[in-house]
Structures are given as structure tokens and as C-alpha cells.
Design an enzyme around this catalytic site. Structure first.
Site, PDB file in Angstrom:
ATOM      1  N   SER A 117       0.833  -1.207   0.000  1.00 34.15           N
ATOM      2  CA  SER A 117       0.000   0.000   0.000  1.00 34.15           C
ATOM      3  C   SER A 117       0.864   1.252   0.000  1.00 34.15           C
ATOM      4  O   SER A 117       1.983   1.250   0.533  1.00 34.15           O
ATOM      5  CB  SER A 117      -0.871  -0.009   1.260  1.00 34.15           C
ATOM      6  OG  SER A 117      -1.445   1.251   1.472  1.00 34.15           O
ATOM      7  N   TYR A 141      -1.354   0.331  10.329  1.00 32.99           N
ATOM      8  CA  TYR A 141      -1.647  -0.346   9.055  1.00 32.99           C
ATOM      9  C   TYR A 141      -0.453  -0.252   8.108  1.00 32.99           C
ATOM     10  O   TYR A 141       0.006  -1.248   7.535  1.00 32.99           O
ATOM     11  CB  TYR A 141      -2.899   0.274   8.414  1.00 32.99           C
ATOM     12  CG  TYR A 141      -3.118  -0.152   6.981  1.00 32.99           C
ATOM     13  CD1 TYR A 141      -3.471  -1.458   6.668  1.00 32.99           C
ATOM     14  CD2 TYR A 141      -2.958   0.757   5.924  1.00 32.99           C
ATOM     15  CE1 TYR A 141      -3.669  -1.848   5.341  1.00 32.99           C
ATOM     16  CE2 TYR A 141      -3.156   0.375   4.606  1.00 32.99           C
ATOM     17  CZ  TYR A 141      -3.504  -0.932   4.320  1.00 32.99           C
ATOM     18  OH  TYR A 141      -3.689  -1.317   3.018  1.00 32.99           O
ATOM     19  N   LYS A 145       2.216  -3.275   6.512  1.00 27.92           N
ATOM     20  CA  LYS A 145       2.538  -3.523   5.100  1.00 27.92           C
ATOM     21  C   LYS A 145       4.056  -3.486   4.880  1.00 27.92           C
ATOM     22  O   LYS A 145       4.610  -4.295   4.119  1.00 27.92           O
ATOM     23  CB  LYS A 145       1.834  -2.493   4.211  1.00 27.92           C
ATOM     24  CG  LYS A 145       0.318  -2.660   4.166  1.00 27.92           C
ATOM     25  CD  LYS A 145      -0.075  -3.963   3.461  1.00 27.92           C
ATOM     26  CE  LYS A 145      -1.568  -4.158   3.365  1.00 27.92           C
ATOM     27  NZ  LYS A 145      -1.958  -5.405   2.734  1.00 27.92           N
TER      28      LYS A 145
HETATM   29  N1  LIG Z   1      -8.915  -0.676  -1.170  1.00 25.17           N
HETATM   30  C1  LIG Z   1      -7.840   0.101  -1.290  1.00 25.17           C
HETATM   31  O1  LIG Z   1      -7.950   1.289  -1.690  1.00 25.17           O
HETATM   32  C2  LIG Z   1      -6.464  -0.432  -0.986  1.00 25.17           C
HETATM   33  C3  LIG Z   1      -5.352   0.417  -1.105  1.00 25.17           C
HETATM   34  C4  LIG Z   1      -4.081  -0.091  -0.843  1.00 25.17           C
HETATM   35  C5  LIG Z   1      -3.925  -1.423  -0.474  1.00 25.17           C
HETATM   36  N2  LIG Z   1      -5.032  -2.218  -0.342  1.00 25.17           N
HETATM   37  C6  LIG Z   1      -4.824  -3.619   0.056  1.00 25.17           C
HETATM   38  O2  LIG Z   1      -5.556  -4.444  -0.853  1.00 25.17           O
HETATM   39  C7  LIG Z   1      -5.986  -5.626  -0.190  1.00 25.17           C
HETATM   40  C8  LIG Z   1      -7.446  -5.893  -0.467  1.00 25.17           C
HETATM   41  O3  LIG Z   1      -8.242  -4.777  -0.120  1.00 25.17           O
HETATM   42  P1  LIG Z   1      -9.810  -4.764  -0.412  1.00 25.17           P
HETATM   43  O4  LIG Z   1     -10.209  -3.338  -0.523  1.00 25.17           O
HETATM   44  O5  LIG Z   1     -10.135  -5.698  -1.506  1.00 25.17           O
HETATM   45  O6  LIG Z   1     -10.367  -5.353   0.974  1.00 25.17           O
HETATM   46  P2  LIG Z   1     -11.539  -6.399   1.254  1.00 25.17           P
HETATM   47  O7  LIG Z   1     -11.817  -6.299   2.725  1.00 25.17           O
HETATM   48  O8  LIG Z   1     -12.668  -6.195   0.312  1.00 25.17           O
HETATM   49  O9  LIG Z   1     -10.865  -7.802   0.915  1.00 25.17           O
HETATM   50  C9  LIG Z   1     -10.067  -8.530   1.834  1.00 25.17           C
HETATM   51  C10 LIG Z   1     -10.373 -10.006   1.620  1.00 25.17           C
HETATM   52  O10 LIG Z   1      -9.506 -10.787   2.461  1.00 25.17           O
HETATM   53  C11 LIG Z   1     -10.283 -11.715   3.209  1.00 25.17           C
HETATM   54  N3  LIG Z   1      -9.562 -11.937   4.481  1.00 25.17           N
HETATM   55  C12 LIG Z   1      -9.287 -11.006   5.422  1.00 25.17           C
HETATM   56  N4  LIG Z   1      -8.605 -11.570   6.445  1.00 25.17           N
HETATM   57  C13 LIG Z   1      -8.451 -12.879   6.125  1.00 25.17           C
HETATM   58  C14 LIG Z   1      -7.830 -13.985   6.770  1.00 25.17           C
HETATM   59  N5  LIG Z   1      -7.237 -13.888   7.985  1.00 25.17           N
HETATM   60  N6  LIG Z   1      -7.843 -15.195   6.149  1.00 25.17           N
HETATM   61  C15 LIG Z   1      -8.440 -15.338   4.923  1.00 25.17           C
HETATM   62  N7  LIG Z   1      -9.046 -14.323   4.275  1.00 25.17           N
HETATM   63  C16 LIG Z   1      -9.056 -13.115   4.872  1.00 25.17           C
HETATM   64  C17 LIG Z   1     -11.629 -11.068   3.379  1.00 25.17           C
HETATM   65  O11 LIG Z   1     -12.695 -11.959   3.648  1.00 25.17           O
HETATM   66  C18 LIG Z   1     -11.798 -10.379   2.015  1.00 25.17           C
HETATM   67  O12 LIG Z   1     -12.347 -11.258   1.052  1.00 25.17           O
HETATM   68  C19 LIG Z   1      -5.605  -5.469   1.289  1.00 25.17           C
HETATM   69  O13 LIG Z   1      -4.372  -6.132   1.494  1.00 25.17           O
HETATM   70  C20 LIG Z   1      -5.408  -3.973   1.417  1.00 25.17           C
HETATM   71  O14 LIG Z   1      -4.510  -3.662   2.460  1.00 25.17           O
HETATM   72  C21 LIG Z   1      -6.290  -1.761  -0.576  1.00 25.17           C
END
Ligand SMILES: NC(=O)c1ccc[n+]([C@@H]2O[C@H](COP(=O)([O-])OP(=O)(O)OC[C@H]3O[C@@H](n4cnc5c(N)ncnc54)[C@H](O)[C@@H]3O)[C@@H](O)[C@H]2O)c1
Length: 323
Positions: A117, A141, A145
Site C-alpha cells: 500500500s 496499518y 505492510k
Molecule cells: N482498497 C484500497 O484502496 C487499498 C489500497 C491499498 C492497499 N489495499 C490492500 O488491498 C488488499 C485488499 O483490499 P480490499 O479493498 O479488496 O479489501 P476487502 O476487505 O474487500 O478484501 C479482503 C479479503 O480478504 C479476506 N480476508 C481477510 N482476512 C483474512 C484472513 N485472515 N484469512 C483469509 N481471508 C481473509 C476477506 O474476507 C476479504 O475477502 C488489502 O491487502 C489492502 O490492504 C487496498
């Protein structure tokens, strides 16, 4: 390639599954459905339902699926929540990464692509940030990362893994309504939720040293983010790479500019409320995406308006269907 996507039932994960399939890869999903939804997955997708923290389960899933690569997306992702409950974030994100890597080593899975991130940069980095900019995160957070990147680097060196970390900036938009971001943490769905219920959306802080005083971020369409995974994975198939890439557009947009884009796209005029700045938020975080463009030819294809339009279409369709 046979690719196991952790968090494949989540917002970004489901788009990555779609992009990798479109690129000819065979994809499996490992997810505990804590925030993910089965409705985002094609019923034919092999699903391993369980937690990352259960190393024996993850190892068995990788062996059963005969994975050639892991795309490790599953994590907790809310900056504010990580400030309030850092132990949750260190357990889920850092221990989760440890478990995935240990499982990969045991199952001899040779490649990993990790969802990092822009939160790793923090206020010490001046926008646009390159991959070499200082990494001093301003939230637990962001630290989780960065720690995961470090762990990845060390474990990959010791066990001869090919790896890449993709530092996503602010992900927005949707390819199809059922894949949409339904979370409570990202700005655009939060604004939609507020205006759909007649509530004024909140703007956290208007005295930042930016052009209108509100935070500036780099909003990237989720389809562009998903395509970056396909591009990186393709390269990982042919060489033992080790790389960190910024995944952004290179264009900064303030919170007030996002509100203006939402007004334009939805045709709804609304007021916003200015509230106190939140702990952990930086003033200005915009990517320099030159490295991935130069090395792999990837570049973002969508602009902010396209991201807001696709997100609004998805939001409206889901509201109509009552899901
Ligand atoms: N959304 C953003 O703008 C953004 C920006 C930078 C980084 N990220 C990173 O992208 C990734 C996904 O983000 P997102 O927006 O799709 O989030 P999200 O919450 O929609 O998806 C996360 C998924 O991981 C699963 N999960 C969480 N903990 C788990 C565990 N212990 N075991 C198994 N499954 C688990 C959840 O059920 C979900 O399906 C994350 O790593 C987040 O840090 C997101």
C-alpha cells in the site's frame, strides 16, 4: 500458471481473479469471508474457505491446488481502525504473511505477489513518491505492510522465491456491480452511502498544506490495479524477479475534487461537513508510476471520472436489487 489468490472474495481480490482468468491463468481462492462475499465469485472457482492464520490449512490448500504462485491480497485495510486496534492488524497482516510464506516454503510454491500500500510512505515522502522515497508509515496499518515487504524480501532470499510487492494507491471503481466495493472505509462508497441516505458526507480536515486544504490522493481504477497483477505475474513466470512497484496514476485529486466528481456523475447536489482531521492521515500521497511503466509497459487506462461512474453504476444496481 496455477495461481492461488488469498482474499479473492474481496473487492480488489475478485477483480484480480477476473483479470488473471482473462489472461489465461487457472485461479483458486483462499478466503475466510470475514469481509469477502461468495457472490463475487464464479461458482466454478475452487474455493478454500478458512483463515490465513491456520498455516496447516494454507499449506494443504496450496498442495491440493498445486499452486505455482500466490497472490496475497487478504488483509485488514482501515488506517483508522489500525490506530484503535493495532494488535488486530499485526496479527492479521503480519502473522498472516508469516503463515502464507511458511506454507509456501513447505509446499514448495515458488512465486508470490503481495498487495502492499501507499500507506508505507507516510509524511516523510514528497509527492510524487517513487519506490525509493522514504518509508516511514504514519499508521500501524502502514507499518504492517512495510513489515510484510521486509519479511517477503528476507524469506524470498533464503528460500529462492520470486516476489513482487505492489503498492496500491487509492483504489476505486468497479468492473461489474457484483464486484463493487461495499466497504465502509474508502471515500467514494462512503460518499455514495451518505448521499443515498440524505446525510452530508464528512471531509476530515481542511487545513492541510494542499491546493484546497483537503487531503490529496491518487485514485486508481480497480481494473487497472487488477491488470497490473496480470502484467507482473507474466514477468514472474519467466524470471526470478524481486521488485516493488507503485500502482497509481500519477495524478493527485483532493477530497473536495472527489466530491465535485460525485456531484457531476450522480447529478445529485449535496453539502459536505468539515470535521477534524483523522490521526494517521497524510496531506498528499501521489504515485510516480514510472518504474512499472518502464519495466513492464503497464500504465493506468482509466481516469477518476471513469472510476466514479463505474462505482456509481454498481452502487445503483446493487441498491435496486436490494443487496
Ligand atoms: N482498497 C484500497 O484502496 C487499498 C489500497 C491499498 C492497499 N489495499 C490492500 O488491498 C488488499 C485488499 O483490499 P480490499 O479493498 O479488496 O479489501 P476487502 O476487505 O474487500 O478484501 C479482503 C479479503 O480478504 C479476506 N480476508 C481477510 N482476512 C483474512 C484472513 N485472515 N484469512 C483469509 N481471508 C481473509 C476477506 O474476507 C476479504 O475477502 C488489502 O491487502 C489492502 O490492504 C487496498
Amino acid at each position: 500458471m496455477r495461481v492461488m489468490v488469498t482474499g479473492g472474495a474481496g473487492y480488489i481480490g475478485a477483480h484480480v481473479v477476473r483479470a488473471l482468468r482473462g489472461d489465461g491463468q487457472t485461479v483458486g481462492v483462499l478466503d475466510d469471508f470475514s469481509t469477502g462475499s461468495r457472490a463475487r465469485l464464479d461458482p466454478a472457482t475452487p474455493v478454500y474457505a478458512g483463515s490465513l492464520l491456520d498455516t496447516a490449512f494454507v499449506e494443504a490448500a496450496l498442495r491440493d491446488f498445486e499452486a505455482d504462485a500466490v497472490v496475497h491480497i487478504a488483509a485488514k485495510k482501515a488506517v483508522e481502525e489500525s490506530v484503535a486496534d493495532p494488535l488486530l492488524y499485526y496479527r492479521e497482516n503480519v502473522t498472516g504473511m508469516h503463515s502464507v510464506l511458511e506454507s509456501m516454503v513447505r509446499a514448495a510454491t515458488p512465486r508470490i505477489l503481495f498487495s502492499s500500500s501507499a500507506a508505507v510512505y507516510g509524511p516523510a515522502a514528497t509527492s510524487p513518491v517513487t519506490e525509493e522515497s522514504p518509508t516511514v508509515p504514519s499508521s500501524p496499518y502502514g507499518w504492517t505492510k512495510l513489515m510484510c515487504e521486509r519479511m517477503l524480501c528476507d524469506v524470498a532470499a533464503a528460500h529462492n522465491l520470486s516476489w513482487a510487492a505492489l503498492r496500491y494507491f487509492n483504489v476505486a471503481g468497479s468492473a461489474e456491480p457484483h464486484l463493487a466495493d461495499r466497504g465502509e472505509t474508502n471515500l467514494i462508497p462512503k460518499v455514495f452511502r451518505a448521499i443515498s441516505t440524505g446525510v452530508a458526507p464528512k471531509v476530515f480536515g481542511d487545513t492541510y498544506p494542499t491546493r484546497d486544504g483537503t487531503c490529496v490522493r491518487d485514485y486508481i481504477h480497480v481494473c487497472d490495479v487488477a491488470d497490473a497483477h496480470a502484467a507482473v505475474l507474466k514477468q514472474m513466470g519467466s524470471d526470478l524477479s524481486a521488485s516493488v512497484y507503485n500502482i497509481g496514476t500519477g495524478t493527485g485529486t483532493s477530497v473536495l475534487e472527489v466530491m465535485a466528481a460525485v456531484r457531476q456523475v450522480t447529478g445529485i447536489d449535496f453539502h459536505h461537513d468539515i470535521c477534524a482531521a483523522r490521526p494517521g492521515d497524510c496531506a498528499d500521497v501521489v504515485a510516480d508510476p514510472t518504474k512499472i511503466r518502464t519495466r513492464l509497459g503497464w500504465r493506468s487506462r482509466h481516469d477518476l471520472k471513469g472510476a466514479v461512474e463505474s462505482a456509481w453504476q454498481a452502487w445503483s444496481a446493487l441498491s435496486r436489487s436490494g443487496s
